[in-house]
Write an enzyme that holds these catalytic residues in place. Structure first.
Site, short mmCIF file in Angstrom:
data_model
loop_
_atom_site.label_atom_id
_atom_site.label_comp_id
_atom_site.label_asym_id
_atom_site.label_seq_id
_atom_site.Cartn_x
_atom_site.Cartn_y
_atom_site.Cartn_z
N HIS A 175 -11.10 -17.57 -1.63
CA HIS A 175 -12.36 -16.82 -1.76
C HIS A 175 -12.31 -16.00 -3.04
CE1 HIS A 175 -15.59 -14.22 0.47
NE2 HIS A 175 -15.85 -14.35 -0.84
N GLU A 189 -20.45 -19.68 -0.04
CA GLU A 189 -20.63 -18.43 0.70
C GLU A 189 -22.13 -18.14 0.78
OE1 GLU A 189 -19.16 -13.78 0.91
OE2 GLU A 189 -18.84 -14.90 -0.93
N ALA A 195 -23.60 -7.79 -0.64
CA ALA A 195 -23.92 -7.97 -2.06
C ALA A 195 -24.54 -9.33 -2.34
CB ALA A 195 -22.66 -7.79 -2.91
N HIS A 242 -20.96 -12.42 6.84
CA HIS A 242 -22.29 -11.85 6.62
C HIS A 242 -23.14 -12.13 7.87
CE1 HIS A 242 -21.86 -10.69 2.36
NE2 HIS A 242 -20.98 -11.66 2.35
N ASN A 290 -15.56 -6.76 6.83
CA ASN A 290 -16.64 -6.47 5.89
C ASN A 290 -17.83 -7.39 6.14
OD1 ASN A 290 -13.87 -6.15 3.87
ND2 ASN A 290 -15.24 -4.42 4.17
N ARG A 322 -17.89 -2.45 24.80
CA ARG A 322 -18.74 -3.20 25.74
C ARG A 322 -19.36 -4.44 25.10
NH1 ARG A 322 -19.63 2.08 27.60
NH2 ARG A 322 -21.40 2.42 26.20
N GLY A 378 -7.14 -1.72 -0.53
CA GLY A 378 -7.21 -0.31 -0.20
C GLY A 378 -8.61 0.26 -0.19
N ASP A 382 -11.64 -12.11 -3.34
CA ASP A 382 -13.08 -11.92 -3.44
C ASP A 382 -13.42 -11.36 -4.83
OD1 ASP A 382 -15.73 -12.03 -2.66
OD2 ASP A 382 -15.66 -10.27 -1.37
N GLY A 425 -17.86 -7.56 -3.87
CA GLY A 425 -16.64 -8.24 -4.23
C GLY A 425 -15.59 -7.23 -4.68
#
Length: 391
Positions: free
Chosen positions: A65, A135, A146, A201, A225, A233, A255, A280, A316
């Site tokens: 990716h 993607e 994005a 997404h 993400n 639940r 990070g 990414d 990204g």
């Protein structure tokens, strides 16, 4: 050292067979032909010898990716851009990658398929382009992130049926939102045609992902993400992909995208072969802060963090695979061989190329990375050919 097809490297730590040991590796005509622990001596082959200087020999990284790097994007759809991207990432240890697209009109996506096919046929002088990862555009409007919402489409196979005929074998993976109408049929079609069906997404509920996995869903794009999170639940997309063992998961270990504790949570949840490091990375990777573009949207990079100018969504990353590798060593208790599996072995297994790449083993092609003791890249080889050497 001259760039020769046959050579050996010793005086370093080799990651092979799930462990690491001091030793030497011999490469002949682009293939690994011997791996010798230090205590068993050295090869007597009359080939150039490289002193590993106490560093590491790792299997080349495979990034499934990645959008671009060093000022170019795979959506540029030309050999010059692809040279810039593959050369840049080779300098950071990547030896194979998937050209990852964005949510765009079909003609723009087809241009990438055409350019990637031509690039493969043209020889690929740097890191190998192993195929294309689509993607989008079959994504959730709610979780566009994005991606450009103007080009979102409901899932269907009309374009895909034509593309697999016109560009056979080039599409390796496609991401979509499994909750959308037509998604299950599309996932089944992708699976039947040897294309990895991935979710991302997406606003999918737990049951949506479960049903999708039953018809072939195998992978998760940048886990945590741009997806429905976990609720006790309604476990949502995250709860499903974390607990369904057949689904592999990607992590952007920079990070910024995912907290180290969340990475650790996913690592504990998933089988050892189902967690994969990715970058990414966008065109800004390797360059200074400033304005950039991603999928036709304006991006601003500050302190190495890429965000959309409008809305501020993460756009990204500027990550490289060696930095993701180092991040995992610094922020988890994983060993070097374990992190190597996330960066090389697991993505090779996902792509079905583990018989020839993704690990250091006899008979496999010499896609290798030599680092110093602190994991700074010294040299990268693809099929035994030097594609990057530290100046």
């Amino acid at each position: 050292m001259p760039n020769t097809p046959s050579w050996r490297i010793g005086n370093l730590n080799i990651v092979a067979g799930g462990s690491s040991f001091e030793g030497e590796a011999l490469v002949e005509n682009g293939t690994i032909t011997a791996i010798t622990p230090k205590e068993k001596g050295s090869s007597d082959k009359d080939v150039p010898v490289i002193d590993g200087e106490g560093g590491w020999l790792l299997p080349g990284f495979i990034d499934v990716h990645v959008h671009g790097g060093y000022g170019s994007d795979f959506m540029d759809a030309n050999a010059e851009a692809y040279d810039a991207i593959t050369k840049f990432h080779a300098s950071h240890g990547t030896t194979g990658m998937l050209a990852t697209t964005m949510t765009n009109p079909p003609e723009a996506l087809e241009a990438v398929l055409q350019a990637a096919t031509a690039y493969q046929e043209g020889g690929m002088p740097y890191a190998a382009l192993l195929g294309v990862h689509l993607e989008g555009p079959f994504i959730s409007e709610k979780w566009a992130g994005a991606q450009n919402p103007a080009y979102i489409q409901p899932p269907h196979t009309e374009w895909l049926k034509r593309w697999i005929v016109d560009y056979p074998g080039i599409i390796k993976m496609m991401m979509l939102a499994p909750e959308k109408e037509g998604a299950l049929e599309t996932i089944e079609w992708l699976t039947d045609n040897g294309i990895i069906a991935a979710c991302g997404h997406t606003d999918a509920l737990y049951e949506d992902i479960k049903r999708a996995s039953e018809v072939g869903l195998r992978h998760t794009i940048h886990t945590f993400n741009a997806m429905r999170g976990l609720h006790h639940r309604e476990p949502g997309t995250l709860g499903a992909v974390a607990t369904i063992d057949s689904i592999s998961t990607e992590i952007i270990a920079d990070g910024q995208h995912v907290h180290p504790a969340a990475i650790e949570l996913l690592r504990r949840a998933k089988p050892a072969d189902k967690l994969i490091l990715i970058t990414d990375a966008i065109s800004a990777a390797g360059l200074d802060d400033g304005p950039y573009s991603l999928g036709g949207l304006d991006v601003k990079v500050e302190d190495g963090i890429a965000r959309l100018r409008e809305g501020g969504n993460l756009a990204g990353s500027t990550l490289t695979m060696i930095n993701a590798f180092r991040f995992m060593l610094e922020h988890t208790n994983l060993t070097v061989p374990q992190v190597s599996q996330l960066a090389s072995g697991n993505p090779a297994r996902l792509l079905g190329v583990e018989e020839r790449m993704g690990s250091i083993a006899l008979g496999k092609q010499a896609d290798l990375v030599w680092t110093d003791a602190n994991f700074a890249i010294r040299r990268t080889w693809v099929q035994g050919r030097t594609v990057y050497e530290q100046a």
